[in-house]
Structures are given as structure tokens and as C-alpha cells.
Design an enzyme around this catalytic site. Structure first.
Site, PDB file in Angstrom:
ATOM      1  N   ARG A 224       0.857  -1.175   0.000  1.00 19.10           N
ATOM      2  CA  ARG A 224       0.000   0.000   0.000  1.00 19.10           C
ATOM      3  C   ARG A 224       0.899   1.233   0.000  1.00 19.10           C
ATOM      4  NH1 ARG A 224      -2.297  -3.348   4.170  1.00 19.10           N
ATOM      5  NH2 ARG A 224      -4.387  -4.130   3.614  1.00 19.10           N
ATOM      6  N   LYS A 249      -2.454  -1.566   7.953  1.00 17.67           N
ATOM      7  CA  LYS A 249      -3.898  -1.448   8.135  1.00 17.67           C
ATOM      8  C   LYS A 249      -4.390  -2.533   9.089  1.00 17.67           C
ATOM      9  CE  LYS A 249      -8.077  -0.893   5.344  1.00 17.67           C
ATOM     10  NZ  LYS A 249      -8.622  -0.887   3.971  1.00 17.67           N
ATOM     11  N   HIS A 313      -2.184   2.237  -6.028  1.00 19.63           N
ATOM     12  CA  HIS A 313      -2.883   1.015  -5.617  1.00 19.63           C
ATOM     13  C   HIS A 313      -3.123   0.078  -6.808  1.00 19.63           C
ATOM     14  CE1 HIS A 313      -4.499  -0.549  -1.879  1.00 19.63           C
ATOM     15  NE2 HIS A 313      -5.468  -1.127  -2.552  1.00 19.63           N
ATOM     16  N   ARG A 316      -0.502  -2.470  -6.769  1.00 18.77           N
ATOM     17  CA  ARG A 316      -0.775  -3.521  -5.773  1.00 18.77           C
ATOM     18  C   ARG A 316      -1.803  -4.506  -6.322  1.00 18.77           C
ATOM     19  NH1 ARG A 316      -1.258  -4.741  -0.027  1.00 18.77           N
ATOM     20  NH2 ARG A 316      -3.437  -5.022   0.581  1.00 18.77           N
ATOM     21  N   HIS A 339      -4.560  -8.863   4.079  1.00 20.90           N
ATOM     22  CA  HIS A 339      -6.019  -8.787   4.165  1.00 20.90           C
ATOM     23  C   HIS A 339      -6.522  -9.519   5.407  1.00 20.90           C
ATOM     24  CE1 HIS A 339      -6.536  -8.106  -0.458  1.00 20.90           C
ATOM     25  NE2 HIS A 339      -6.268  -6.993   0.190  1.00 20.90           N
ATOM     26  N   TYR A 348      -9.822 -10.810  -6.691  1.00 21.23           N
ATOM     27  CA  TYR A 348      -8.864 -10.988  -7.789  1.00 21.23           C
ATOM     28  C   TYR A 348      -9.199 -12.209  -8.647  1.00 21.23           C
ATOM     29  CZ  TYR A 348      -6.414  -7.428  -5.222  1.00 21.23           C
ATOM     30  OH  TYR A 348      -6.106  -6.252  -4.580  1.00 21.23           O
TER      31      TYR A 348
END
Length: 385
Positions: A224, A249, A313, A316, A339, A348
């Protein structure tokens, strides 16, 4: 002498203090750390909501930076006259400060605090009735007349609902039931990705070594933008080909791999720029800004002939998509991306859809069959060339 100019600004029918200065990474990062400061893409300036103590808040925040603060264009009497009906009451200012303190006490991120604060500020400017009589319908009307009418993104609308739930939790309004505040469904948008050839073309087109290193590490390790900008030199382990991501995050630590082909770029960069503390440093060793990365990425895309709308992003997303296409399992990709939920990584699978993309169009099948039969006619040459 470095000068910051403060001036009256009317933006989106509200009064603000506009803030302009010759761009400086250190000042930009310091300025946006003040809750309420935002950037206007239409006006191309930073701005801060006007209130009776806005000037003193800005002075306190900017004092000691070494910059001269020019308030000469701000006429307090004129501002008070124009803002008489728009300026929140003192009680509202007290509520805003309490809300800010409450969110920080719950250890929300700086970004979340600023976002929730701005939503409450907008609501207090909009809602004229006493807050003790607040009902669900008052919040719904604000959503209809401000958030939906101004066509804010669905994700922003959802954030606004979350902000109100925290506001209600803090003050406990008897007539408000936060669970009944309608929250729009998440938009199911698929991320844009670059092909591997486009990534290479992008890196080749990026002539500046520092910029190329930044884009290469984002793509090669799936970072990120915020993670990249916080990377310290001690987080880079060249021998183990690993990068340590600290408190990303969700306040989670993780390790990501480092590409073999990235190491020569990294070593060249370290030897040339000699950063002292952070991997990517701006002026005076301060953290590099995300806006600077977005700017040079946009320029590199032009040079590479890439017409898609690309952000950091996107690199990424491209990393995750290409990993999946090369057979890496979803569970591993989830860990590498950091995640919390596998559902986030599952998006994805919709981007790749290799099996579906390999299905041949019936138009190609029809043309191919006729050509094989030896009955090629002029009408089958669909391009007319």
C-alpha cells in the site's frame, strides 16, 4: 522567507480559510495533520473550515514551523457578517472537539478521525434544530440532501453512516437507533490492473532512479502507498529478501518478499541517494508524500503510453492478479497483502477469470469454420481491408 498565505474561500457553498504556499513536502505533511484541513481539486488549494477560532487554531498549528503566516487578506468582521448563518454555534464547536477526542481515545487512525470529524462538521452546519431532539429521520434527511444529492461515492456514504454511529454512541441520543440508519450496499467494482508488459514499460519510462525504485517496490511486493512511505531502512532485509511491514492497516505486522530483480535497483538507489532513516525521504529527511508519488506515476504513465487511469494502488492490484495467474494460492496472497478477510482477496479471482477468458467467441468460431471450408468470400473480411 517562506510564506503561507491565508485568505477567504467559498467552497461548496461553505466559508473556509484558503491556505496557499510554494509546495513543500514537510509543510504539506504538517498541515494535513490538523483535523479539518482538506485539499480542493477544483480550487487547487488546501482549506480549513471557517469558525470564530479558526484563525487561532491555524496559528497555533503553524507556529514554530519557520514559515511566515500572512493573514492580511482575512477581514474578521467581513467573515463574521458573511458567515453569520453558516458558522456553527459555540456548543457545536465543543461537540466537534469532544468527538475528535473520543475517536482518538478509541485509537482510530488519523485518516479516520479527520474523515468522521468532517462528516459531523457538515451535519452540524446543515442541522438547525436542537441536538437533544435528534431523530433517525434527521440523519436520513442529511444523507438525502447532502451526501446523496452531492453524489458522494458509495464508499464515502458508508463511511458517513459509520461516523454517525460513533456520534450516537458518544452522546446516546434517546430517539436515535443507530442500527436503523440505512447504509447503502457496497459497490462491487473490479480493480483495474496493468499487464506485466505494461508494468515493465512503466518502469523503463520512469527515468528518475528514486521514482523507479518506488514504483518497483510497490509492484514487486504488493505494498500500500502508506506502507511504502513508512518503511524504515531497518525494515529492509536484503540477505533474506524480505521487507517487514510494521503496524499496517488493522494494526497488523507482516513480512513480504523482495524480488531478485528489484535488489540491483535498490542497491543503486541506496548508494546514490543515501537515505538516513526512511527508505523514501523528502526534504530534510522527512517522509515522502503520497501526492508526490501519484504525480510522478501519472507522468510516467504518459511517457509509457498507458492511457488507463492508474494509481499506486493499481500496482498492488496488478501484483495480486499476476500472482494468482501464476498459480499462487489465495491463502498465501491474502497473507502477503495483509487482508483480514479472505473475501477481500477473492476479488482478484474475478479479475483473472482465466477459464472464462479462454472461451472462444462464437464470432471467431463461425468465421474460422467458413474459412476452413475453403469458401472465403469478400463479405467475410470483416475489416473490409
Amino acid at each position: 522567507m517562506k510564506i503561507i498565505k491565508i485568505f477567504p474561500l467559498e467552497h461548496r457553498k461553505d466559508l473556509h480559510l484558503g491556505i496557499s504556499f510554494i509546495y513543500d513536502d514537510k509543510m504539506r505533511n504538517h498541515l494535513v495533520s490538523l483535523p479539518g484541513v482538506k485539499w480542493s481539486n477544483t480550487k487547487k488549494v488546501f482549506y480549513f473550515p471557517y469558525s470564530e477560532d479558526a484563525k487561532s487554531i491555524l496559528l497555533k498549528h503553524l507556529r514554530g514551523t519557520g514559515w511566515y503566516i500572512d493573514f492580511s487578506r482575512v477581514d474578521e468582521d467581513e467573515f463574521k457578517r458573511r458567515n453569520e448563518e453558516k458558522n456553527p454555534e459555540q456548543e457545536h464547536l465543543k461537540i466537534l472537539k469532544e468527538f475528535d477526542s473520543y475517536l482518538r481515545g478509541k485509537r482510530y487512525s488519523e485518516s479516520t478521525v479527520r474523515t468522521y470529524y468532517s462528516f459531523l462538521y457538515k451535519f452540524l452546519m446543515f442541522h438547525k434544530a436542537p441536538l437533544e431532539d435528534l431523530k433517525n429521520r434527521d440523519i436520513e434527511i442529511f444523507m438525502e440532501k447532502v451526501i446523496a444529492k452531492k453524489n458522494y461515492a458509495i464508499s464515502t456514504h458508508r463511511q458517513c453512516v459509520s461516523a454517525f454511529k460513533q456520534f450516537v454512541e458518544l452522546y446516546g441520543f434517546a430517539a436515535v437507533h443507530p442500527e436503523k440508519i440505512p447504509r447503502p450496499k457496497k459497490s462491487r467494482t473490479l480493480p483495474r490492473v496493468l499487464s506485466q508488459k505494461e508494468v515493465i514499460n512503466l518502469l523503463i519510462a520512469t527515468r528518475n532512479l528514486k521514482h523507479r525504485m518506488v514504483l518497483a517496490v510497490i509492484y514487486s511486493s504488493g505494498l500500500r502507498i502508506g506502507e511504502l512511505l513508512k518503511l524504515k531502512l531497518e525494515d529492509i532485509d536484503i540477505d533474506r529478501k524480505q521487507i517487514f511491514i510494521s503496524q499496517a492497516k488493522g494494526r497488523k505486522d507482516r513480512y513480504v518478499g523482495m524480488a531478485e530483480s528489484f535488489i540491483p535497483i535498490l542497491l543503486n538507489y541506496l548508494q546514490t541517494y543515501r537515505p538516513a532513516r526512511l527508505l523514501v525521504e523528502g526534504q530534510d529527511g522527512e517522509a515522502y508524500s503520497a501526492s508526490a508519488v501519484r504525480f510522478f506515476l501519472k507522468e510516467s504513465c504518459k511517457k509509457a503510453g498507458i492511457e488507463k487511469r492508474i494509481t499506486p494502488h493499481t500496482l498492488r492490484h496488478s501484483y495480486a492478479t499476476h500472482m494468482l495467474e501464476h498459480g499462487v494460492g489465495l491463502r498465501h496472497i491474502q497473507e502477503l497483502l495483509g487482508h483480514a478477510k479472505p473475501e477481500t482477496t477473492m476479488i482478484y479471482t474475478h479479475v483473472t477469470q482465466q477459464d472464462l477468458l479462454q472461451i472462444r467467441s462464437p464470432l471467431d468460431t463461425a468465421v474460422s469454420n467458413i474459412l476452413k471450408s475453403g469458401k472465403e468470400e469478400e463479405n467475410l473480411r470483416l475489416s473490409r481491408k
